[in-house]
Design a protein around this motif. Sequence first.
Motif, mmCIF file in Angstrom:
data_model
loop_
_atom_site.group_PDB
_atom_site.id
_atom_site.type_symbol
_atom_site.label_atom_id
_atom_site.label_comp_id
_atom_site.label_asym_id
_atom_site.label_seq_id
_atom_site.Cartn_x
_atom_site.Cartn_y
_atom_site.Cartn_z
ATOM 1 N N ASP A 1 -2.359 1.950 -10.688
ATOM 2 C CA ASP A 1 -3.442 1.270 -11.465
ATOM 3 C C ASP A 1 -3.149 -0.237 -11.363
ATOM 4 O O ASP A 1 -2.127 -0.693 -11.534
ATOM 5 C CB ASP A 1 -3.548 1.475 -12.930
ATOM 6 N N SER A 2 -4.018 -0.844 -10.968
ATOM 7 C CA SER A 2 -4.085 -2.372 -10.515
ATOM 8 C C SER A 2 -4.014 -3.316 -11.766
ATOM 9 O O SER A 2 -3.207 -3.956 -11.914
ATOM 10 C CB SER A 2 -5.539 -2.812 -10.111
ATOM 11 N N ALA A 3 -4.489 -2.778 -13.095
ATOM 12 C CA ALA A 3 -4.043 -3.442 -14.250
ATOM 13 C C ALA A 3 -2.566 -3.445 -14.462
ATOM 14 O O ALA A 3 -1.904 -4.341 -15.016
ATOM 15 C CB ALA A 3 -4.851 -3.148 -15.453
ATOM 16 N N SER B 1 -10.762 -2.166 -1.131
ATOM 17 C CA SER B 1 -11.207 -1.756 -2.586
ATOM 18 C C SER B 1 -10.787 -3.064 -3.457
ATOM 19 O O SER B 1 -10.140 -3.824 -3.335
ATOM 20 C CB SER B 1 -10.035 -0.545 -3.114
ATOM 21 N N PRO B 2 -11.717 -3.120 -4.372
ATOM 22 C CA PRO B 2 -11.746 -4.366 -5.319
ATOM 23 C C PRO B 2 -10.688 -4.398 -6.048
ATOM 24 O O PRO B 2 -10.066 -5.436 -6.558
ATOM 25 C CB PRO B 2 -13.046 -4.213 -6.209
ATOM 26 N N PHE B 3 -10.059 -3.007 -6.477
ATOM 27 C CA PHE B 3 -8.826 -3.107 -7.258
ATOM 28 C C PHE B 3 -7.576 -3.501 -6.369
ATOM 29 O O PHE B 3 -6.659 -3.954 -7.051
ATOM 30 C CB PHE B 3 -8.661 -1.675 -8.002
ATOM 31 N N ASP C 1 -12.997 -4.294 -15.155
ATOM 32 C CA ASP C 1 -12.474 -2.906 -14.278
ATOM 33 C C ASP C 1 -13.415 -2.086 -14.475
ATOM 34 O O ASP C 1 -13.538 -1.062 -13.876
ATOM 35 C CB ASP C 1 -11.207 -2.542 -14.666
ATOM 36 N N GLY D 1 -4.535 9.913 -7.908
ATOM 37 C CA GLY D 1 -5.106 9.815 -6.464
ATOM 38 C C GLY D 1 -5.777 8.860 -6.206
ATOM 39 O O GLY D 1 -6.384 8.601 -5.334
ATOM 40 N N LYS D 2 -5.849 7.558 -7.117
ATOM 41 C CA LYS D 2 -6.464 6.573 -6.786
ATOM 42 C C LYS D 2 -5.646 5.476 -6.205
ATOM 43 O O LYS D 2 -4.310 5.229 -6.113
ATOM 44 C CB LYS D 2 -6.983 5.900 -8.241
ATOM 45 N N ILE D 3 -6.286 4.587 -5.542
ATOM 46 C CA ILE D 3 -5.769 3.210 -5.216
ATOM 47 C C ILE D 3 -5.969 1.875 -5.833
ATOM 48 O O ILE D 3 -7.175 2.069 -6.496
ATOM 49 C CB ILE D 3 -6.143 2.704 -3.659
ATOM 50 N N PRO D 4 -5.107 1.150 -6.169
ATOM 51 C CA PRO D 4 -3.671 0.796 -5.491
ATOM 52 C C PRO D 4 -2.900 1.538 -6.269
ATOM 53 O O PRO D 4 -3.090 1.823 -7.532
ATOM 54 C CB PRO D 4 -3.595 -0.600 -5.791
ATOM 55 N N PRO E 1 -8.582 6.859 -0.471
ATOM 56 C CA PRO E 1 -8.270 7.830 -1.352
ATOM 57 C C PRO E 1 -9.170 8.870 -1.173
ATOM 58 O O PRO E 1 -9.406 9.614 -2.116
ATOM 59 C CB PRO E 1 -8.636 6.879 -2.686
ATOM 60 N N PHE E 2 -9.929 8.980 -0.155
ATOM 61 C CA PHE E 2 -11.275 9.697 0.037
ATOM 62 C C PHE E 2 -10.853 10.934 1.243
ATOM 63 O O PHE E 2 -11.398 10.647 2.377
ATOM 64 C CB PHE E 2 -12.360 8.978 0.318
ATOM 65 N N LYS F 1 -7.587 -7.157 -6.173
ATOM 66 C CA LYS F 1 -7.054 -7.710 -7.296
ATOM 67 C C LYS F 1 -5.360 -7.838 -7.113
ATOM 68 O O LYS F 1 -5.030 -9.055 -7.482
ATOM 69 C CB LYS F 1 -7.356 -6.958 -8.539
HETATM 70 N N1 LIG Z 1 -8.338 1.876 -12.886
HETATM 71 C C1 LIG Z 1 -8.099 1.907 -11.534
HETATM 72 C C2 LIG Z 1 -9.256 2.106 -10.722
HETATM 73 C C3 LIG Z 1 -8.932 2.251 -9.246
HETATM 74 C C4 LIG Z 1 -10.075 3.055 -8.544
HETATM 75 O O1 LIG Z 1 -11.006 3.464 -8.880
HETATM 76 N N2 LIG Z 1 -9.860 3.102 -7.212
HETATM 77 C C5 LIG Z 1 -10.838 3.839 -6.352
HETATM 78 C C6 LIG Z 1 -11.017 2.996 -4.985
HETATM 79 S S1 LIG Z 1 -11.976 1.639 -5.008
HETATM 80 C C7 LIG Z 1 -10.345 5.097 -5.939
HETATM 81 O O2 LIG Z 1 -9.195 5.190 -5.809
HETATM 82 N N3 LIG Z 1 -11.002 6.047 -5.925
HETATM 83 C C8 LIG Z 1 -10.607 7.474 -5.589
HETATM 84 C C9 LIG Z 1 -11.108 8.407 -6.815
HETATM 85 O O3 LIG Z 1 -11.589 8.132 -7.672
HETATM 86 O O4 LIG Z 1 -10.653 9.451 -6.406
HETATM 87 C C10 LIG Z 1 -7.281 0.582 -10.950
HETATM 88 O O5 LIG Z 1 -7.245 -0.381 -11.559
HETATM 89 O O6 LIG Z 1 -6.297 0.713 -10.246
#
Ligand SMILES: N[C@@H](CCC(=O)N[C@@H](CS)C(=O)NCC(=O)O)C(=O)O
Length: 212
Positions: free
Chosen positions: A62-64, A10-12, A98, A48-51, A34-35, A15
């Motif tokens: 949230d990466s930020a 993941s790019p986030f 982002d 539910g997102k990473i990281p 996350p999938f 980071k």
């Molecule tokens: N704003 C979030 C974005 C993180 C994000 O979108 N991660 C993606 C993977 S690259 C994710 O977890 N996607 C799963 C989803 O959207 O359900 C951050 O910077 O951490």
Amino acid sequence: MITIHGSSVSPFVRKTLVCLKEKGISYELNGISPFPPPAAHLAISPLGKIPAMTDGDLSIPDSAAICGYLEKRFPAQPLYPSDDGEYGRALWYHIWADNELPKATAALFFNRVAVKMMKREPDQAVIDKIIAKVQPPIFDYLEAEIGDKTYLAGDAFSIADIAITCQFVQMLYAGETLPAASHPNIARYITNHMQRASFKTLINSDPFIKVP
Ligand SMILES: N[C@@H](CCC(=O)N[C@@H](CS)C(=O)NCC(=O)O)C(=O)O
């Protein structure tokens, strides 16, 4: 011990790992997708997102938010400019990287590679549209902002350079090349930052491309 929860692809997530490496902080990576995310992940990442990051009892999604926390907790080897104006510019480039840049870069990884992980077929019309219509204005903006600079905000490597480079790495993971002919400043800038030990180590540990 700091633990980053997510996939290195993941790019986030990348980071946050680059920030940790640049600051020389040891960490653990809890490799999860996350999938969909494991049920327990929702306790530390409500969307539910990473990281997400845990540091003892503390959890931050949230990466930020994670990068901002790391800067405050480990101020040596700063990754945010000290000048007020450059700090504000770095925050802007970080937000842009982002939210806007992924439409032209990471979207190709999502539509070419991630869809297959989700057992779906890539939609070539979507990919063609990203390259023909979405990329040009986004790349034109960045090309002009970079100009002949090495660093986007201030005179040192910062979160702005990290956030932007992370998204281009994702585009390269999707099988694209840097736009050397149409956007030479971008190509020079990204090639340069990918040579940093932090980026190089992480990229060469993933199964997509190798930085010599
Ligand atoms: N704003 C979030 C974005 C993180 C994000 O979108 N991660 C993606 C993977 S690259 C994710 O977890 N996607 C799963 C989803 O959207 O359900 C951050 O910077 O951490």
